[in-house]
Motif scaffolding. Sequence first.
Motif, PDB file in Angstrom:
ATOM      1  N   VAL A  77       9.932 -19.830  -6.368  1.00  0.00           N
ATOM      2  CA  VAL A  77       9.061 -18.662  -6.276  1.00  0.00           C
ATOM      3  C   VAL A  77       9.828 -17.544  -5.582  1.00  0.00           C
ATOM      4  O   VAL A  77      10.321 -17.722  -4.463  1.00  0.00           O
ATOM      5  N   VAL A  78       9.943 -16.419  -6.259  1.00  0.00           N
ATOM      6  CA  VAL A  78      10.642 -15.258  -5.713  1.00  0.00           C
ATOM      7  C   VAL A  78       9.590 -14.245  -5.264  1.00  0.00           C
ATOM      8  O   VAL A  78       8.782 -13.786  -6.068  1.00  0.00           O
ATOM      9  N   ILE A  79       9.608 -13.923  -3.982  1.00  0.00           N
ATOM     10  CA  ILE A  79       8.656 -12.954  -3.441  1.00  0.00           C
ATOM     11  C   ILE A  79       9.372 -11.621  -3.262  1.00  0.00           C
ATOM     12  O   ILE A  79      10.443 -11.556  -2.655  1.00  0.00           O
ATOM     13  N   THR A  80       8.774 -10.575  -3.811  1.00  0.00           N
ATOM     14  CA  THR A  80       9.409  -9.256  -3.775  1.00  0.00           C
ATOM     15  C   THR A  80       8.467  -8.218  -3.178  1.00  0.00           C
ATOM     16  O   THR A  80       7.263  -8.442  -3.046  1.00  0.00           O
ATOM     17  N   ILE A  81       9.032  -7.062  -2.833  1.00  0.00           N
ATOM     18  CA  ILE A  81       8.224  -5.912  -2.439  1.00  0.00           C
ATOM     19  C   ILE A  81       8.404  -4.830  -3.498  1.00  0.00           C
ATOM     20  O   ILE A  81       9.469  -4.714  -4.114  1.00  0.00           O
ATOM     21  N   THR A  82       7.343  -4.032  -3.699  1.00  0.00           N
ATOM     22  CA  THR A  82       7.354  -3.028  -4.772  1.00  0.00           C
ATOM     23  C   THR A  82       6.920  -1.670  -4.225  1.00  0.00           C
ATOM     24  O   THR A  82       5.808  -1.199  -4.510  1.00  0.00           O
ATOM     25  N   PRO A  83       7.766  -1.022  -3.426  1.00  0.00           N
ATOM     26  CA  PRO A  83       7.380   0.269  -2.828  1.00  0.00           C
ATOM     27  C   PRO A  83       7.072   1.339  -3.864  1.00  0.00           C
ATOM     28  O   PRO A  83       6.319   2.278  -3.590  1.00  0.00           O
ATOM     29  N   GLN A  84       7.620   1.207  -5.070  1.00  0.00           N
ATOM     30  CA  GLN A  84       7.420   2.215  -6.105  1.00  0.00           C
ATOM     31  C   GLN A  84       5.986   2.266  -6.629  1.00  0.00           C
ATOM     32  O   GLN A  84       5.595   3.207  -7.325  1.00  0.00           O
ATOM     33  N   LYS A  85       5.175   1.272  -6.281  1.00  0.00           N
ATOM     34  CA  LYS A  85       3.803   1.218  -6.792  1.00  0.00           C
ATOM     35  C   LYS A  85       2.779   1.778  -5.805  1.00  0.00           C
ATOM     36  O   LYS A  85       1.576   1.593  -5.975  1.00  0.00           O
ATOM     37  N   TRP A  86       3.248   2.499  -4.790  1.00  0.00           N
ATOM     38  CA  TRP A  86       2.353   2.956  -3.738  1.00  0.00           C
ATOM     39  C   TRP A  86       1.279   3.906  -4.250  1.00  0.00           C
ATOM     40  O   TRP A  86       0.130   3.882  -3.788  1.00  0.00           O
ATOM     41  N   LYS A  87       1.590   4.752  -5.233  1.00  0.00           N
ATOM     42  CA  LYS A  87       0.613   5.737  -5.715  1.00  0.00           C
ATOM     43  C   LYS A  87      -0.585   5.063  -6.357  1.00  0.00           C
ATOM     44  O   LYS A  87      -1.738   5.395  -6.061  1.00  0.00           O
ATOM     45  N   GLU A  88      -0.324   4.121  -7.257  1.00  0.00           N
ATOM     46  CA  GLU A  88      -1.427   3.458  -7.947  1.00  0.00           C
ATOM     47  C   GLU A  88      -2.263   2.622  -6.988  1.00  0.00           C
ATOM     48  O   GLU A  88      -3.487   2.516  -7.146  1.00  0.00           O
ATOM     49  N   ARG A  89      -1.610   2.008  -5.980  1.00  0.00           N
ATOM     50  CA  ARG A  89      -2.358   1.194  -5.027  1.00  0.00           C
ATOM     51  C   ARG A  89      -3.209   2.076  -4.104  1.00  0.00           C
ATOM     52  O   ARG A  89      -4.339   1.715  -3.754  1.00  0.00           O
ATOM     53  N   ALA A  90      -2.670   3.205  -3.677  1.00  0.00           N
ATOM     54  CA  ALA A  90      -3.442   4.114  -2.828  1.00  0.00           C
ATOM     55  C   ALA A  90      -4.650   4.641  -3.589  1.00  0.00           C
ATOM     56  O   ALA A  90      -5.764   4.727  -3.040  1.00  0.00           O
ATOM     57  N   LYS A  91      -4.450   4.984  -4.849  1.00  0.00           N
ATOM     58  CA  LYS A  91      -5.554   5.463  -5.693  1.00  0.00           C
ATOM     59  C   LYS A  91      -6.615   4.382  -5.856  1.00  0.00           C
ATOM     60  O   LYS A  91      -7.817   4.654  -5.781  1.00  0.00           O
ATOM     61  N   ARG A  92      -6.159   3.163  -6.067  1.00  0.00           N
ATOM     62  CA  ARG A  92      -7.090   2.052  -6.234  1.00  0.00           C
ATOM     63  C   ARG A  92      -7.898   1.823  -4.962  1.00  0.00           C
ATOM     64  O   ARG A  92      -9.123   1.628  -5.005  1.00  0.00           O
ATOM     65  N   ASN A  93      -7.234   1.836  -3.816  1.00  0.00           N
ATOM     66  CA  ASN A  93      -7.922   1.615  -2.554  1.00  0.00           C
ATOM     67  C   ASN A  93      -8.957   2.702  -2.279  1.00  0.00           C
ATOM     68  O   ASN A  93     -10.060   2.422  -1.783  1.00  0.00           O
ATOM     69  N   ALA A  94      -8.609   3.942  -2.597  1.00  0.00           N
ATOM     70  CA  ALA A  94      -9.556   5.041  -2.405  1.00  0.00           C
ATOM     71  C   ALA A  94     -10.792   4.843  -3.275  1.00  0.00           C
ATOM     72  O   ALA A  94     -11.919   5.100  -2.841  1.00  0.00           O
ATOM     73  N   GLN A  95     -10.591   4.369  -4.485  1.00  0.00           N
ATOM     74  CA  GLN A  95     -11.716   4.129  -5.388  1.00  0.00           C
ATOM     75  C   GLN A  95     -12.594   2.984  -4.891  1.00  0.00           C
ATOM     76  O   GLN A  95     -13.820   3.041  -4.985  1.00  0.00           O
ATOM     77  N   VAL A  96     -11.970   1.957  -4.352  1.00  0.00           N
ATOM     78  CA  VAL A  96     -12.736   0.840  -3.792  1.00  0.00           C
ATOM     79  C   VAL A  96     -13.622   1.327  -2.654  1.00  0.00           C
ATOM     80  O   VAL A  96     -14.790   0.936  -2.535  1.00  0.00           O
ATOM     81  N   VAL A  97     -13.075   2.212  -1.822  1.00  0.00           N
ATOM     82  CA  VAL A  97     -13.853   2.768  -0.724  1.00  0.00           C
ATOM     83  C   VAL A  97     -15.027   3.577  -1.268  1.00  0.00           C
ATOM     84  O   VAL A  97     -16.160   3.477  -0.774  1.00  0.00           O
ATOM     85  N   ARG A  98     -14.774   4.372  -2.284  1.00  0.00           N
ATOM     86  CA  ARG A  98     -15.852   5.154  -2.899  1.00  0.00           C
ATOM     87  C   ARG A  98     -16.975   4.243  -3.382  1.00  0.00           C
ATOM     88  O   ARG A  98     -18.156   4.501  -3.154  1.00  0.00           O
TER      89      ARG A  98
END
Length: 237
Positions: A77-98
């Motif tokens: 199992v290879v565990i990675t980080i994906t800093p390039q996906k920050w925009k979509e995740r921030a947008k998703r989190n904001a929508q969840v809060v809404r």
Amino acid sequence: MDFSAVIEARRSVRKFNQDSEFDHHKVQRAIDLALLSPNSSNMQLWEFHRVIDPQKRKLLAHFCMGQNAATTARELVVITITPQKWKERAKRNAQVVRDNFQSQSPQRAARAFQYYEKLIPFLYRNDRFGIFGRLRQILCFFLGLKKPIVRQVSKADLRVCLHKTAGIAAMTFMAAMKDQGYDTCPMEGFDSKRVKKLLGLAKQTEICMVIGCGEGVPEGTYAPRDRVPNQEVVFTH
């Protein structure tokens, strides 16, 4: 097995049984639990790449410098980080809060919107040698004169933060594997360039660690567990 027993029983096992049955479904179950791990701002900027195919597993083991924990693993199992996906995740989190808080607590929702739509972009666009980096350094200096302020927000600091997040998830995964009767070994010695090519990872993606999974054999645990005395690392203030 209770939690303390799981933690005490977990060891980094460097050789796995090649003849016993191996249930790959249990790896997925452990990953499902790892995905519940705490992570910075709930951004979930991680990925878990399961390497099951024998040929790819053999190549990956070779790229892990032929470590026993890789060559004998039943799954990697290879565990990675994906800093390039920050925009979509921030947008998703904001929508969840809404969706969850707008009608219940408008003030709480407003603070969360501000966090994900203003602060997160400001931090994740930060570059030490770019305009956001310089601006952040200036603001940090002046605001920090009068009140406490988070100072570890450079591009390098955020990278460390994401690797810490992935490390927490990795520990959850390994504990979950042990709870199901399987052993693991986290590895840092690997050719990251070749591993990324093998798995087709994006350029910005970084590998946190590779974890070998299987049923450990007695000789796979090289020595009794050794830790420095508690008083050398635990302090009360």
